[in-house]
Design a protein around this motif. Structure first.
Motif, PDB file in Angstrom:
ATOM      1  N   UNK A  83       0.836  -1.200   0.000  1.00 15.76           N
ATOM      2  CA  UNK A  83       0.000   0.000   0.000  1.00 15.76           C
ATOM      3  C   UNK A  83       0.871   1.250   0.000  1.00 15.76           C
ATOM      4  N   UNK A  84       0.263   2.369  -0.323  1.00 17.79           N
ATOM      5  CA  UNK A  84       0.964   3.656  -0.312  1.00 17.79           C
ATOM      6  C   UNK A  84       2.286   3.571  -1.062  1.00 17.79           C
ATOM      7  N   UNK A  85       2.234   3.019  -2.247  1.00  9.88           N
ATOM      8  CA  UNK A  85       3.456   2.790  -3.010  1.00  9.88           C
ATOM      9  C   UNK A  85       4.118   4.098  -3.407  1.00  9.88           C
ATOM     10  N   UNK A  86       5.458   4.068  -3.431  1.00 11.13           N
ATOM     11  CA  UNK A  86       6.270   5.216  -3.766  1.00 11.13           C
ATOM     12  C   UNK A  86       7.139   4.879  -4.978  1.00 11.13           C
ATOM     13  N   UNK A  87       7.637   5.905  -5.617  1.00 11.98           N
ATOM     14  CA  UNK A  87       8.480   5.676  -6.792  1.00 11.98           C
ATOM     15  C   UNK A  87       9.708   4.842  -6.429  1.00 11.98           C
ATOM     16  N   UNK A  88      10.202   5.005  -5.216  1.00 11.44           N
ATOM     17  CA  UNK A  88      11.389   4.248  -4.798  1.00 11.44           C
ATOM     18  C   UNK A  88      11.113   2.775  -4.543  1.00 11.44           C
ATOM     19  N   UNK A  89       9.839   2.379  -4.613  1.00 11.54           N
ATOM     20  CA  UNK A  89       9.505   0.948  -4.510  1.00 11.54           C
ATOM     21  C   UNK A  89       9.640   0.249  -5.858  1.00 11.54           C
ATOM     22  N   UNK A  90       9.893   1.017  -6.911  1.00 18.46           N
ATOM     23  CA  UNK A  90      10.057   0.434  -8.240  1.00 18.46           C
ATOM     24  C   UNK A  90      11.243  -0.519  -8.261  1.00 18.46           C
ATOM     25  N   UNK A  91      10.990  -1.753  -8.663  1.00 17.39           N
ATOM     26  CA  UNK A  91      12.029  -2.781  -8.682  1.00 17.39           C
ATOM     27  C   UNK A  91      11.447  -4.075  -9.243  1.00 17.39           C
ATOM     28  N   UNK A  92      12.319  -5.023  -9.475  1.00 15.07           N
ATOM     29  CA  UNK A  92      11.880  -6.397  -9.730  1.00 15.07           C
ATOM     30  C   UNK A  92      11.773  -7.092  -8.375  1.00 15.07           C
ATOM     31  N   UNK A  93      10.638  -7.677  -8.118  1.00 13.33           N
ATOM     32  CA  UNK A  93      10.391  -8.340  -6.842  1.00 13.33           C
ATOM     33  C   UNK A  93      10.502  -9.860  -7.029  1.00 13.33           C
ATOM     34  N   UNK A  94      11.283 -10.483  -6.142  1.00 14.94           N
ATOM     35  CA  UNK A  94      11.550 -11.907  -6.210  1.00 14.94           C
ATOM     36  C   UNK A  94      10.982 -12.619  -4.990  1.00 14.94           C
ATOM     37  N   UNK A  95      10.358 -13.736  -5.242  1.00 15.69           N
ATOM     38  CA  UNK A  95       9.888 -14.602  -4.175  1.00 15.69           C
ATOM     39  C   UNK A  95      11.014 -15.560  -3.775  1.00 15.69           C
ATOM     40  N   UNK A  96      11.123 -15.809  -2.499  1.00 10.88           N
ATOM     41  CA  UNK A  96      12.147 -16.717  -1.971  1.00 10.88           C
ATOM     42  C   UNK A  96      11.516 -17.686  -0.994  1.00 10.88           C
ATOM     43  N   UNK A  97      11.960 -18.916  -1.015  1.00 17.74           N
ATOM     44  CA  UNK A  97      11.496 -19.900  -0.043  1.00 17.74           C
ATOM     45  C   UNK A  97      12.641 -20.802   0.366  1.00 17.74           C
ATOM     46  N   UNK A  98      12.722 -21.063   1.645  1.00 17.33           N
ATOM     47  CA  UNK A  98      13.680 -22.038   2.153  1.00 17.33           C
ATOM     48  C   UNK A  98      12.890 -23.325   2.360  1.00 17.33           C
ATOM     49  N   UNK A  99      13.181 -24.327   1.561  1.00 16.04           N
ATOM     50  CA  UNK A  99      12.370 -25.531   1.633  1.00 16.04           C
ATOM     51  C   UNK A  99      13.195 -26.780   1.385  1.00 16.04           C
ATOM     52  N   UNK A 100      12.625 -27.888   1.795  1.00 15.06           N
ATOM     53  CA  UNK A 100      13.248 -29.189   1.589  1.00 15.06           C
ATOM     54  C   UNK A 100      12.428 -29.969   0.570  1.00 15.06           C
ATOM     55  N   UNK A 101      13.102 -30.529  -0.417  1.00 12.10           N
ATOM     56  CA  UNK A 101      12.397 -31.256  -1.473  1.00 12.10           C
ATOM     57  C   UNK A 101      12.530 -32.769  -1.348  1.00 12.10           C
ATOM     58  N   UNK A 102      13.343 -33.234  -0.389  1.00  9.94           N
ATOM     59  CA  UNK A 102      13.482 -34.664  -0.153  1.00  9.94           C
ATOM     60  C   UNK A 102      13.647 -34.903   1.334  1.00  9.94           C
ATOM     61  N   UNK A 103      13.044 -35.980   1.822  1.00 11.07           N
ATOM     62  CA  UNK A 103      13.215 -36.333   3.230  1.00 11.07           C
ATOM     63  C   UNK A 103      14.683 -36.576   3.521  1.00 11.07           C
ATOM     64  N   UNK A 111      14.295 -19.620  -5.655  1.00 13.60           N
ATOM     65  CA  UNK A 111      13.923 -18.276  -6.092  1.00 13.60           C
ATOM     66  C   UNK A 111      12.948 -18.338  -7.253  1.00 13.60           C
ATOM     67  N   UNK A 112      12.046 -17.355  -7.285  1.00 11.17           N
ATOM     68  CA  UNK A 112      11.203 -17.181  -8.448  1.00 11.17           C
ATOM     69  C   UNK A 112      11.933 -16.389  -9.517  1.00 11.17           C
ATOM     70  N   UNK A 113      11.253 -16.194 -10.636  1.00 11.38           N
ATOM     71  CA  UNK A 113      11.875 -15.509 -11.774  1.00 11.38           C
ATOM     72  C   UNK A 113      11.775 -13.998 -11.664  1.00 11.38           C
TER      73      UNK A 113
END
Length: 121
Positions: A83-103, A111-113
């Motif tokens: 909310x209340x976005x500002x010009x300085x918020x302009x960027x590429x936003x990346x999703x990140x997750x720390x996860x385990x894919x095998x027991x 990372x997302x694209x």
């Protein structure tokens, strides 16, 4: 194969709002923390907000009070309400997750694209 896919970016006027979404898919045993990073042109990637598996959140100082991170654990999704976005918020936003894919394997970062957010009149 694990994938993180973001959506919801776009062009918005200063003072406007956007909500970013990220879904994790593939072989996932468990997800620890999830978060959003951003990278503006000529700058380093920085943490915007993060949320632990227990729901504890952390925000970069400049977005406190304006951005909210939340998760849907069942859907393996994380959101960033901006909310209340500002010009300085302009960027590429990346999703990140720390996860385990095998027991038995330790969790690692994925990372997302990235999705572009542009705040401009």
């Amino acid at each position: 194969q694990v994938q993180l896919v973001e959506s919801g970016g776009g062009l918005v006027q200063p003072g406007g709002s956007l909500t970013l979404s990220c879904v994790a898919s593939g072989r996932i045993v468990s997800i620890n923390g999830m978060g959003w990073y951003r990278q503006a042109p000529g700058k380093q990637r920085e943490l915007v907000a993060s949320i632990t598996s227990g729901g504890s959140t952390n925000y970069e100082d400049s977005v406190k009070g304006r951005f909210t991170i939340f998760r849907d654990y069942a859907k393996k999704m994380v959101y960033l309400q901006m909310n209340s976005l500002k010009s300085e918020d302009t960027a590429v936003y990346y999703c990140n997750a720390e996860l385990s894919s095998w027991l038995g394997l330790p969790a690692r970062d994925y990372w997302g694209q990235g999705t572009q957010v542009t705040v401009s009149s």
